[in-house]
Design a protein around this motif. Structure first.
Motif, PDB file in Angstrom:
ATOM      1  N   SER A 248       0.819  -1.213   0.000  1.00 52.39           N
ATOM      2  CA  SER A 248       0.000   0.000   0.000  1.00 52.39           C
ATOM      3  C   SER A 248       0.854   1.266   0.000  1.00 52.39           C
ATOM      4  CB  SER A 248      -0.916   0.015   1.228  1.00 52.39           C
ATOM      5  OG  SER A 248      -0.145   0.105   2.417  1.00 52.39           O
ATOM      6  N   ARG A 249       0.221   2.347  -0.363  1.00 52.97           N
ATOM      7  CA  ARG A 249       0.892   3.644  -0.426  1.00 52.97           C
ATOM      8  C   ARG A 249       1.320   4.120   0.970  1.00 52.97           C
ATOM      9  NH1 ARG A 249      -1.736   8.806  -3.605  1.00 52.97           N
ATOM     10  NH2 ARG A 249       0.065  10.181  -3.525  1.00 52.97           N
ATOM     11  N   SER A 250       0.434   3.947   1.964  1.00 57.21           N
ATOM     12  CA  SER A 250       0.780   4.366   3.325  1.00 57.21           C
ATOM     13  C   SER A 250       1.932   3.547   3.888  1.00 57.21           C
ATOM     14  CB  SER A 250      -0.448   4.238   4.223  1.00 57.21           C
ATOM     15  OG  SER A 250      -0.948   2.913   4.199  1.00 57.21           O
ATOM     16  N   SER A 251       2.028   2.286   3.504  1.00 58.81           N
ATOM     17  CA  SER A 251       3.153   1.466   3.957  1.00 58.81           C
ATOM     18  C   SER A 251       4.471   2.001   3.399  1.00 58.81           C
ATOM     19  CB  SER A 251       2.954   0.015   3.513  1.00 58.81           C
ATOM     20  OG  SER A 251       1.747  -0.506   4.021  1.00 58.81           O
ATOM     21  N   CYS A 252       4.470   2.399   2.141  1.00 60.19           N
ATOM     22  CA  CYS A 252       5.678   2.978   1.533  1.00 60.19           C
ATOM     23  C   CYS A 252       6.088   4.257   2.254  1.00 60.19           C
ATOM     24  CB  CYS A 252       5.444   3.243   0.050  1.00 60.19           C
ATOM     25  SG  CYS A 252       5.177   1.753  -0.937  1.00 60.19           S
ATOM     26  N   GLN A 253       5.102   5.060   2.616  1.00 64.73           N
ATOM     27  CA  GLN A 253       5.444   6.307   3.320  1.00 64.73           C
ATOM     28  C   GLN A 253       6.018   6.023   4.701  1.00 64.73           C
ATOM     29  OE1 GLN A 253       2.304   9.053   4.007  1.00 64.73           O
ATOM     30  NE2 GLN A 253       3.659  10.632   4.752  1.00 64.73           N
ATOM     31  N   ARG A 254       5.473   5.041   5.409  1.00 65.82           N
ATOM     32  CA  ARG A 254       5.991   4.733   6.737  1.00 65.82           C
ATOM     33  C   ARG A 254       7.436   4.260   6.656  1.00 65.82           C
ATOM     34  NH1 ARG A 254       0.555   3.550   8.147  1.00 65.82           N
ATOM     35  NH2 ARG A 254       0.575   1.525   7.124  1.00 65.82           N
TER      36      ARG A 254
END
Length: 497
Positions: free
Chosen positions: A465-471
């Motif tokens: 997911s996109r939020s996982s990449c940001q984290r």
């Protein structure tokens, strides 16, 4: 000599401003400081040039006056010498004329009377001697007068020359004093300008420090606000993702459960136990999604159950036509009856630890690489075991898994110690790969760059997911803050919107 007007030191605009407003203190920019220093240097250079010019003029004037005095004395000496020579020549010509006249007169008297010649000759000789003596005395007197006159003229010329030289010296000394005074004033102005420049520099440094401190505080508050907003968006996005997935699962489970229930009823299950078939299938699906294991098998099972029911309900598959309607064929009854047992076997495989699978000799069921490992790790979660195995093992015989090897959300089981020493943890390898992207791309990587890089290295699925990449990226930048400034134009929070 004509009196020279004392040159007034030129007042520059910077000096006038400094004298007229000594108490004014305003913040001065570096450009004004450089202008003040340049004006002070120009003033000093002007004073030095003026002093050199005055000294040169005085030296030239002194040399000129000295040369004129020497030339006047020499002319006077030549004039006196010429006058003396003229007087001597006149005296000589007069004496010669007198001698010629005496000789002519003595010759005529001798011609007239030889007798009177001797007397006349003696008288002429006496007269000539007298005349000669008078001429010599006159010549000596003229020479003496000429010498005295020449001496007086020479004395006057020497006095005049000395007076001119003294006047030139006094004037040159006066000019030098004025030049020194101007230089002192210029140095005073420069010192004052330097002092003012020092005060201005100190004020500028203080202003710069205050400005930087204010900017740092403002930037910190902005960063904190942005971080809070980002965290708020991430929480909202995570909640949206979580509840969306749950809603989809609940909807799909509810929709497929009816078909699974009717399929159980079709093959002969009693209504009191037929509802257990959709329950078993749906629990299996939920556990598969939660553990990220057997997802394909679970979804295929729900699809197959519903497709078979609807086709059989229409008499198109697995049924035989009878007078009363349709009867399921034997193989369909056998297949539906074995579904619960198959699910029990798969649940046993996906819920036991990998160490147990290795002892039994079966290949452990691995989850997809990097699937939803972004959740918070629960270090104290113990591996799940089958009820029978848990009861048979004593506490001292149960395997202990180190905290560093325990996976997030109980989805990755304990790894053997040899495997742990062979490679770094998955999270650390992901951080290293994302950190390398900053140097490879020359900018702050987008979430798609992180996704593609992790998928290429088999550190995550393409569906991460996109939020996982940001984290992951935020964790890297927290360890290496200097990476935040890389490609600042590309900095923007990754959200689900």
């Amino acid at each position: 000599m004509a009196s020279r007007r004392k040159p007034q030191p030129r007042r520059t605009p910077a000096a006038a401003t400094t004298e007229s407003k000594p108490a004014a203190k305003k913040p001065v920019t570096p450009v004004q400081t450089q202008a003040a220093e340049a004006a002070a240097e120009a003033l000093i250079a002007d004073a030095r040039n003026k002093a050199d010019e005055i000294h040169t003029k005085a030296r030239d004037e002194h040399a000129r006056l000295t040369a004129e005095a020497e030339e006047a004395g020499e002319n006077l000496r030549r004039t006196v010498a010429a006058e003396v020579d003229r007087l001597l020549d006149d005296a000589r010509r007069e004496a010669s004329s007198i001698r010629s006249d005496a000789e002519a007169e003595s010759g005529e008297l001798q011609a007239q009377a030889e007798l009177a010649a001797q007397r006349t000759e003696k008288a002429a000789q006496s007269r000539a001697d007298l005349l000669h003596e008078a001429a010599v005395a006159d010549a000596d007197k003229l020479a003496t007068d000429a010498r005295e006159r020449a001496d007086r003229i020479g004395s006057l010329a020497a006095e005049e020359a000395e007076r001119v030289v003294n006047a030139a010296k006094q004037e040159s000394e006066q000019l030098l004093d004025e030049a020194r005074t101007a230089a002192d004033k210029g140095r005073a102005i420069v010192d004052k300008a330097n002092a003012d420049a020092g005060h201005i520099v100190e004020e500028a440094k203080g202003l710069r420090a205050r400005t930087l401190a204010s900017a740092d505080r403002e930037a910190k508050s902005i960063r904190e606000a942005a971080r809070a907003e980002t965290e708020k968006k991430e929480k909202r996005d995570d909640a949206l993702d979580t509840w969306s997935a749950r809603a989809v699962i609940v909807g799909a489970v509810g929709l497929t459960a009816s078909g699974e229930y009717e399929l159980a009823r079709m093959v002969g299950f009693d209504a009191r136990v037929a509802w257990l078939l959709p329950l078993v299938i749906d629990v299996y699906v939920v556990q598969a999604f939660r553990r990220h294991r057997d997802i394909l098998q679970a979804i295929s099972l729900t699809i197959a159950a519903n497709v078979v029911f609807h086709l059989a309900d229409k008499g198109l598959f697995g049924v035989e036509k009878v007078k009363a309607g349709h009867e399921p064929q034997w193989w369909l009854i056998a297949l539906v009856a074995s579904v619960a047992s198959l699910i029990l076997w798969r649940m046993h495989l996906i819920t036991r630890p990998q160490a147990t699978a290795a002892v039994v000799g079966e290949a452990p069921v691995e989850p997809p690489v990097g699937a939803r490992d972004e959740r918070v790790e629960r270090p104290k979660e113990a591996p799940n075991k089958a009820p029978g195995e848990r009861a048979q093992q004593r506490p001292s015989e149960r395997p202990k898994t180190p905290k560093s090897e325990r996976p997030p959300e109980r989805r990755e089981r304990a790894q053997p110690k040899a495997k742990k020493s062979a490679q770094k943890p998955l999270g650390e390898r992901r951080h290293e790969r994302v950190e390398a992207l900053y140097a490879e791309l020359g900018k702050r990587p987008e979430w798609t760059d992180i996704r593609d890089a992790l998928a290429a290295e088999k550190l995550a699925d393409k569906s991460i997911s996109r939020s996982s990449c940001q984290r992951i990226r935020d964790a890297v930048e927290a360890d290496k803050p200097h990476l935040v400034a890389t490609g600042s134009a590309n900095v923007r929070p990754i959200t689900g919107s």
